[in-house]
Design an enzyme around this catalytic site. Structure first.
Site: not given
Length: 243
Positions: A104, A121, A69
Protein backbone atom coordinates in the site's frame (compact mmCIF):
# COMPACT_ATOMS: atom_id res chain seq x y z
CA UNK A 1 -29.01 7.03 -20.57
CA UNK A 2 -27.82 9.50 -17.91
CA UNK A 3 -24.14 10.43 -18.07
CA UNK A 4 -22.39 10.01 -14.70
CA UNK A 5 -21.53 13.43 -13.29
CA UNK A 6 -17.86 14.38 -13.48
CA UNK A 7 -16.61 15.86 -10.19
CA UNK A 8 -15.03 19.30 -10.66
CA UNK A 9 -11.25 19.43 -10.14
CA UNK A 10 -10.59 21.47 -6.97
CA UNK A 11 -9.02 24.91 -7.39
CA UNK A 12 -6.97 26.55 -4.69
CA UNK A 13 -8.43 29.82 -3.44
CA UNK A 14 -6.43 32.35 -1.45
CA UNK A 15 -9.11 32.32 1.24
CA UNK A 16 -8.36 28.62 1.93
CA UNK A 17 -6.04 27.39 4.65
CA UNK A 18 -3.68 24.56 3.64
CA UNK A 19 -5.66 21.94 5.68
CA UNK A 20 -8.85 23.09 3.90
CA UNK A 21 -7.10 22.79 0.54
CA UNK A 22 -5.86 19.27 1.33
CA UNK A 23 -9.38 18.35 2.46
CA UNK A 24 -10.78 19.61 -0.88
CA UNK A 25 -8.26 17.41 -2.77
CA UNK A 26 -9.11 14.36 -0.66
CA UNK A 27 -12.85 14.97 -1.11
CA UNK A 28 -12.29 15.10 -4.88
CA UNK A 29 -10.41 11.78 -4.80
CA UNK A 30 -13.21 10.18 -2.76
CA UNK A 31 -15.70 11.40 -5.38
CA UNK A 32 -13.71 9.50 -8.03
CA UNK A 33 -14.15 6.48 -5.73
CA UNK A 34 -11.90 3.53 -4.95
CA UNK A 35 -11.41 1.13 -7.84
CA UNK A 36 -12.82 -2.25 -6.75
CA UNK A 37 -13.02 -3.66 -10.30
CA UNK A 38 -9.72 -5.54 -10.30
CA UNK A 39 -8.72 -3.68 -13.50
CA UNK A 40 -6.31 -0.79 -13.21
CA UNK A 41 -7.49 2.01 -15.51
CA UNK A 42 -4.22 3.97 -15.58
CA UNK A 43 -0.75 2.54 -16.07
CA UNK A 44 1.66 3.97 -13.51
CA UNK A 45 5.30 3.07 -14.05
CA UNK A 46 7.16 4.22 -10.96
CA UNK A 47 10.40 4.78 -12.89
CA UNK A 48 8.86 7.29 -15.30
CA UNK A 49 9.96 10.92 -15.08
CA UNK A 50 7.68 13.15 -13.03
CA UNK A 51 6.56 15.03 -16.17
CA UNK A 52 5.14 11.81 -17.67
CA UNK A 53 3.34 10.88 -14.45
CA UNK A 54 1.81 14.37 -14.31
CA UNK A 55 0.39 13.78 -17.81
CA UNK A 56 -1.24 10.60 -16.47
CA UNK A 57 -2.66 12.61 -13.55
CA UNK A 58 -4.20 15.09 -16.01
CA UNK A 59 -5.76 12.14 -17.81
CA UNK A 60 -7.24 10.96 -14.49
CA UNK A 61 -8.98 14.32 -14.01
CA UNK A 62 -10.36 14.11 -17.58
CA UNK A 63 -11.55 10.50 -17.37
CA UNK A 64 -12.92 10.65 -13.79
CA UNK A 65 -12.54 6.88 -13.36
CA UNK A 66 -12.13 5.12 -9.98
CA UNK A 67 -8.54 4.97 -8.70
CA UNK A 68 -6.36 2.88 -6.41
CA UNK A 69 -3.63 3.88 -3.96
CA UNK A 70 -0.78 4.39 -6.45
CA UNK A 71 -2.90 6.55 -8.76
CA UNK A 72 -4.06 8.57 -5.75
CA UNK A 73 -0.42 9.37 -4.88
CA UNK A 74 0.26 10.62 -8.44
CA UNK A 75 -2.99 12.60 -8.48
CA UNK A 76 -2.22 14.07 -5.04
CA UNK A 77 1.18 15.27 -6.28
CA UNK A 78 -0.43 16.80 -9.38
CA UNK A 79 -3.12 18.65 -7.41
CA UNK A 80 -0.72 19.99 -4.75
CA UNK A 81 1.82 21.26 -7.30
CA UNK A 82 2.49 24.98 -7.09
CA UNK A 83 2.05 25.06 -3.29
CA UNK A 84 5.72 25.33 -2.26
CA UNK A 85 4.85 25.33 1.46
CA UNK A 86 3.41 21.81 1.02
CA UNK A 87 6.09 19.11 0.81
CA UNK A 88 4.99 15.74 -0.61
CA UNK A 89 6.71 12.36 -0.28
CA UNK A 90 5.63 8.72 -0.79
CA UNK A 91 5.12 6.36 2.16
CA UNK A 92 4.87 2.63 1.30
CA UNK A 93 3.77 -0.22 3.57
CA UNK A 94 4.31 -3.95 3.23
CA UNK A 95 1.98 -5.89 5.52
CA UNK A 96 1.22 -9.53 6.29
CA UNK A 97 -2.22 -11.00 6.84
CA UNK A 98 -3.47 -14.58 6.77
CA UNK A 99 -0.41 -15.95 4.96
CA UNK A 100 -0.32 -13.22 2.30
CA UNK A 101 1.66 -10.01 1.79
CA UNK A 102 0.03 -6.74 0.83
CA UNK A 103 1.45 -3.47 -0.49
CA UNK A 104 0.00 0.00 0.00
CA UNK A 105 1.21 3.53 -0.66
CA UNK A 106 0.03 6.98 0.48
CA UNK A 107 1.29 10.51 -0.13
CA UNK A 108 2.94 11.91 2.99
CA UNK A 109 2.46 15.66 3.51
CA UNK A 110 4.63 18.04 5.53
CA UNK A 111 3.59 21.66 6.05
CA UNK A 112 4.13 24.25 8.79
CA UNK A 113 5.79 21.76 11.13
CA UNK A 114 3.01 19.17 10.87
CA UNK A 115 2.61 15.86 9.04
CA UNK A 116 -0.44 14.28 7.40
CA UNK A 117 -1.31 12.28 4.28
CA UNK A 118 -3.50 11.99 1.19
CA UNK A 119 -4.48 8.71 -0.46
CA UNK A 120 -7.04 6.07 -1.33
CA UNK A 121 -7.76 2.71 0.30
CA UNK A 122 -10.62 0.31 0.91
CA UNK A 123 -10.23 1.28 4.57
CA UNK A 124 -11.03 4.85 5.61
CA UNK A 125 -8.22 4.99 8.21
CA UNK A 126 -5.49 3.80 5.78
CA UNK A 127 -5.58 6.77 3.41
CA UNK A 128 -5.80 10.45 4.37
CA UNK A 129 -4.67 11.63 7.79
CA UNK A 130 -5.16 15.23 8.96
CA UNK A 131 -2.21 17.64 9.03
CA UNK A 132 -1.89 17.39 12.82
CA UNK A 133 1.00 15.00 13.54
CA UNK A 134 4.00 16.64 15.21
CA UNK A 135 6.48 14.05 13.94
CA UNK A 136 6.81 11.66 11.01
CA UNK A 137 6.95 8.72 13.43
CA UNK A 138 3.63 9.75 15.02
CA UNK A 139 2.07 9.58 11.54
CA UNK A 140 3.65 6.19 10.73
CA UNK A 141 2.63 4.69 14.10
CA UNK A 142 -0.94 5.87 13.51
CA UNK A 143 -0.97 3.90 10.24
CA UNK A 144 0.53 0.91 12.05
CA UNK A 145 -2.20 1.09 14.73
CA UNK A 146 -4.87 1.31 12.00
CA UNK A 147 -3.45 -1.80 10.34
CA UNK A 148 -3.64 -3.70 13.64
CA UNK A 149 -7.43 -3.21 13.66
CA UNK A 150 -7.55 -5.31 10.46
CA UNK A 151 -5.10 -7.89 11.91
CA UNK A 152 -2.39 -6.83 9.44
CA UNK A 153 1.15 -6.76 10.80
CA UNK A 154 3.38 -4.12 9.20
CA UNK A 155 6.63 -5.71 7.97
CA UNK A 156 8.30 -2.85 6.10
CA UNK A 157 7.89 0.90 5.77
CA UNK A 158 9.56 2.77 2.90
CA UNK A 159 9.81 6.55 2.82
CA UNK A 160 10.71 8.46 -0.33
CA UNK A 161 12.09 11.95 -0.84
CA UNK A 162 10.22 15.23 -1.26
CA UNK A 163 8.79 15.40 -4.78
CA UNK A 164 9.85 18.54 -6.69
CA UNK A 165 7.14 21.07 -7.54
CA UNK A 166 8.19 21.35 -11.21
CA UNK A 167 5.51 19.87 -13.46
CA UNK A 168 8.05 19.30 -16.23
CA UNK A 169 10.79 17.67 -14.16
CA UNK A 170 12.53 14.73 -15.84
CA UNK A 171 13.50 13.42 -12.43
CA UNK A 172 11.70 10.24 -11.39
CA UNK A 173 10.08 10.09 -7.95
CA UNK A 174 12.38 8.64 -5.29
CA UNK A 175 10.07 6.02 -3.73
CA UNK A 176 12.27 4.38 -1.11
CA UNK A 177 15.15 6.42 0.25
CA UNK A 178 14.62 4.93 3.72
CA UNK A 179 13.56 1.27 4.16
CA UNK A 180 12.75 0.05 7.66
CA UNK A 181 12.16 -3.60 8.60
CA UNK A 182 9.78 -2.46 11.33
CA UNK A 183 8.72 -6.00 12.32
CA UNK A 184 12.30 -6.63 13.49
CA UNK A 185 12.74 -3.30 15.30
CA UNK A 186 11.63 -1.79 18.58
CA UNK A 187 9.37 1.26 18.28
CA UNK A 188 12.06 3.42 19.93
CA UNK A 189 14.49 2.36 17.18
CA UNK A 190 11.94 3.02 14.44
CA UNK A 191 11.18 6.46 15.92
CA UNK A 192 14.89 7.33 16.06
CA UNK A 193 15.45 6.31 12.41
CA UNK A 194 12.34 8.16 11.18
CA UNK A 195 13.16 11.34 13.09
CA UNK A 196 16.73 11.45 11.80
CA UNK A 197 15.45 10.93 8.25
CA UNK A 198 12.70 13.56 8.67
CA UNK A 199 15.26 16.08 9.96
CA UNK A 200 17.55 15.43 6.97
CA UNK A 201 14.56 15.80 4.62
CA UNK A 202 13.59 19.14 6.14
CA UNK A 203 17.17 20.33 5.75
CA UNK A 204 17.06 19.09 2.13
CA UNK A 205 20.40 17.33 2.50
CA UNK A 206 19.23 13.99 1.10
CA UNK A 207 19.81 13.33 -2.58
CA UNK A 208 18.00 10.71 -4.70
CA UNK A 209 19.94 7.46 -4.81
CA UNK A 210 19.66 7.65 -8.63
CA UNK A 211 21.81 10.81 -8.49
CA UNK A 212 24.69 8.77 -7.10
CA UNK A 213 24.68 6.04 -9.74
CA UNK A 214 26.99 7.77 -12.28
CA UNK A 215 29.60 8.05 -9.50
CA UNK A 216 29.27 4.34 -8.75
CA UNK A 217 29.77 3.52 -12.42
CA UNK A 218 32.82 5.74 -12.55
CA UNK A 219 34.45 4.16 -9.53
CA UNK A 220 33.64 0.69 -10.89
CA UNK A 221 35.27 1.65 -14.17
CA UNK A 222 38.35 2.89 -12.33
CA UNK A 223 38.89 -0.39 -10.51
CA UNK A 224 38.73 -2.25 -13.84
CA UNK A 225 41.46 -0.08 -15.33
CA UNK A 226 44.47 0.27 -13.01
CA UNK A 227 46.24 2.49 -15.55
CA UNK A 228 43.59 5.19 -15.11
CA UNK A 229 44.45 5.49 -11.45
CA UNK A 230 47.85 6.91 -12.36
CA UNK A 231 46.33 9.99 -14.03
CA UNK A 232 48.13 13.26 -13.34
CA UNK A 233 46.92 15.18 -10.23
CA UNK A 234 45.69 17.92 -12.58
CA UNK A 235 43.42 15.53 -14.50
CA UNK A 236 42.24 13.96 -11.26
CA UNK A 237 41.19 17.39 -9.99
CA UNK A 238 39.27 18.08 -13.22
CA UNK A 239 37.44 14.80 -12.91
CA UNK A 240 36.49 15.58 -9.33
CA UNK A 241 35.16 19.01 -10.32
CA UNK A 242 32.91 17.49 -12.98
CA UNK A 243 31.25 15.23 -10.44
Amino acid sequence: CVQPSVPPVPNYKLSMSIPEWLQAIQTYMKMLQYNHTGTQFFEIRKTRPLSGLMETAKEMTRESLPIKCLEAVILGIYLTNGQPSVERFPISFKTHFSGNYFHHVVLGIYCNGRYGSLGMSRRSDLMDKPLTYRTLSDLIFDFEDSYKKYLHSVKKVKIGLYVPHELHSFQPIEWKQLVLNVSKMMRTEVRKELEKFARDMRMKILKPSSAHSPMKERSRGKSLSPRRRQASPQRRACRRDKS
